[in-house]
Design a protein around this motif. Structure first.
Motif, mmCIF file in Angstrom:
data_model
loop_
_atom_site.group_PDB
_atom_site.id
_atom_site.type_symbol
_atom_site.label_atom_id
_atom_site.label_comp_id
_atom_site.label_asym_id
_atom_site.label_seq_id
_atom_site.Cartn_x
_atom_site.Cartn_y
_atom_site.Cartn_z
ATOM 1 N N SER A 99 5.877 -25.428 6.510
ATOM 2 C CA SER A 99 5.350 -25.193 7.853
ATOM 3 C C SER A 99 5.974 -23.996 8.555
ATOM 4 O O SER A 99 5.412 -23.486 9.525
ATOM 5 C CB SER A 99 5.531 -26.441 8.716
ATOM 6 N N VAL A 129 3.622 -32.946 1.725
ATOM 7 C CA VAL A 129 4.682 -32.291 2.493
ATOM 8 C C VAL A 129 4.484 -30.791 2.348
ATOM 9 O O VAL A 129 4.631 -30.234 1.262
ATOM 10 C CB VAL A 129 6.076 -32.706 1.995
ATOM 11 N N THR A 146 11.115 -24.646 6.241
ATOM 12 C CA THR A 146 10.870 -25.965 6.818
ATOM 13 C C THR A 146 9.621 -26.580 6.208
ATOM 14 O O THR A 146 8.561 -25.951 6.173
ATOM 15 C CB THR A 146 10.703 -25.864 8.348
ATOM 16 N N HIS A 147 9.765 -27.812 5.711
ATOM 17 C CA HIS A 147 8.647 -28.583 5.182
ATOM 18 C C HIS A 147 8.379 -29.768 6.109
ATOM 19 O O HIS A 147 9.317 -30.437 6.555
ATOM 20 C CB HIS A 147 8.954 -29.115 3.778
ATOM 21 N N THR A 148 7.108 -30.010 6.385
ATOM 22 C CA THR A 148 6.719 -31.074 7.307
ATOM 23 C C THR A 148 5.693 -31.977 6.648
ATOM 24 O O THR A 148 4.724 -31.499 6.036
ATOM 25 C CB THR A 148 6.131 -30.483 8.600
ATOM 26 N N PRO A 187 6.835 -40.184 9.435
ATOM 27 C CA PRO A 187 7.152 -38.785 9.755
ATOM 28 C C PRO A 187 8.265 -38.252 8.860
ATOM 29 O O PRO A 187 9.194 -38.986 8.493
ATOM 30 C CB PRO A 187 7.585 -38.842 11.224
ATOM 31 N N TYR A 188 8.156 -36.967 8.536
ATOM 32 C CA TYR A 188 9.142 -36.353 7.643
ATOM 33 C C TYR A 188 9.210 -34.861 7.929
ATOM 34 O O TYR A 188 8.176 -34.204 8.102
ATOM 35 C CB TYR A 188 8.747 -36.572 6.177
ATOM 36 N N GLU A 189 10.430 -34.346 7.997
ATOM 37 C CA GLU A 189 10.622 -32.902 8.113
ATOM 38 C C GLU A 189 12.000 -32.543 7.598
ATOM 39 O O GLU A 189 12.975 -33.268 7.834
ATOM 40 C CB GLU A 189 10.469 -32.434 9.554
ATOM 41 N N THR A 191 14.580 -28.894 6.669
ATOM 42 C CA THR A 191 14.767 -27.449 6.640
ATOM 43 C C THR A 191 15.877 -27.124 5.657
ATOM 44 O O THR A 191 16.978 -27.681 5.735
ATOM 45 C CB THR A 191 15.129 -26.895 8.029
#
Length: 208
Positions: A68, A65, A91-93, A100-102, A104
């Motif tokens: 981004s 992760v 924000t981490h992606t 999928p993972y994101e 903020t």
């Protein structure tokens, strides 16, 4: 310094001041994992002199992760009648297509004399995670949180009223098309009070 993740911006609430955030990679970082030191600064817009800053060693970690995006949040965070806070969003992606993972996270800072003080630490304002077969079928969960300023508490700082909206979505292939269906949104409300120099963020609302 990581140029693409470092930035500066004149503060709309006070254009005489410029906000800056610097990500400083540690020496032993590699492509798979590592950490950044974080320096958030306020400078005089004319002279460039540093007015205040907050430095954190190993503030941002990454592995699968990754960090981004970093951006300023200059909404009207009037935490006291005389103090206006500004925010920095991180924000981490995730890198997995099937998972999928994101997320903020938001920090808030106030200037106190020659010091910059972090009064909100890593409130998760958006999050998304899911699971799929890398074709169509899968699920996705999404949460968004917004902040309204509440009344002043015993220490003079306004409470933070947090409104939360969560949505669960299911995707399936139907007659050759990938279609998604959202469940009814689930809403919640939280109040973050200012105590002992900071807004307390419950574990469930704080980004990792």
């Amino acid at each position: 310094m990581v140029a693409q993740l470092s930035s500066c911006k004149a503060w709309p609430a006070n254009p005489a001041l410029t906000l800056a955030v610097l990500l400083l990679p540690q020496k032993d970082n590699n492509d798979n994992e590592g950490a950044y030191d974080l320096d958030v600064l306020v400078a005089d817009s004319d002279s460039g002199d540093i007015v205040a800053h907050d430095y954190q060693s190993s503030a941002v970690l990454y592995d699968a992760v990754r960090l981004s995006d970093v951006s300023f949040d200059t909404a009207r965070y009037q935490v006291t009648p005389s103090d206006r806070a500004f925010g920095v969003r991180f924000t981490h992606t995730g890198s997995s297509r099937v998972n999928p993972y994101e997320t903020t996270a938001l920090n808030l800072y106030v200037i106190e004399g020659k010091k910059l003080r972090r009064v909100l630490d890593r409130l998760a304002v958006t999050s998304m995670s899911g699971e799929s077969n890398d074709n169509c079928a899968g699920t996705l969960d999404w949460t968004q949180r917004t902040i309204d300023m509440g009344p002043a508490g015993k220490q003079g700082f306004a409470a933070l009223n947090i409104s939360e909206k969560s949505v669960h979505s299911v995707s399936n292939e139907q007659t050759g098309e990938c279609k998604s269906k959202n469940d009814r949104p689930v809403r919640a409300h939280f109040v973050l009070e200012y105590r002992n120099g900071q807004y307390g963020v419950p574990k469930g609302l704080q980004a990792d």
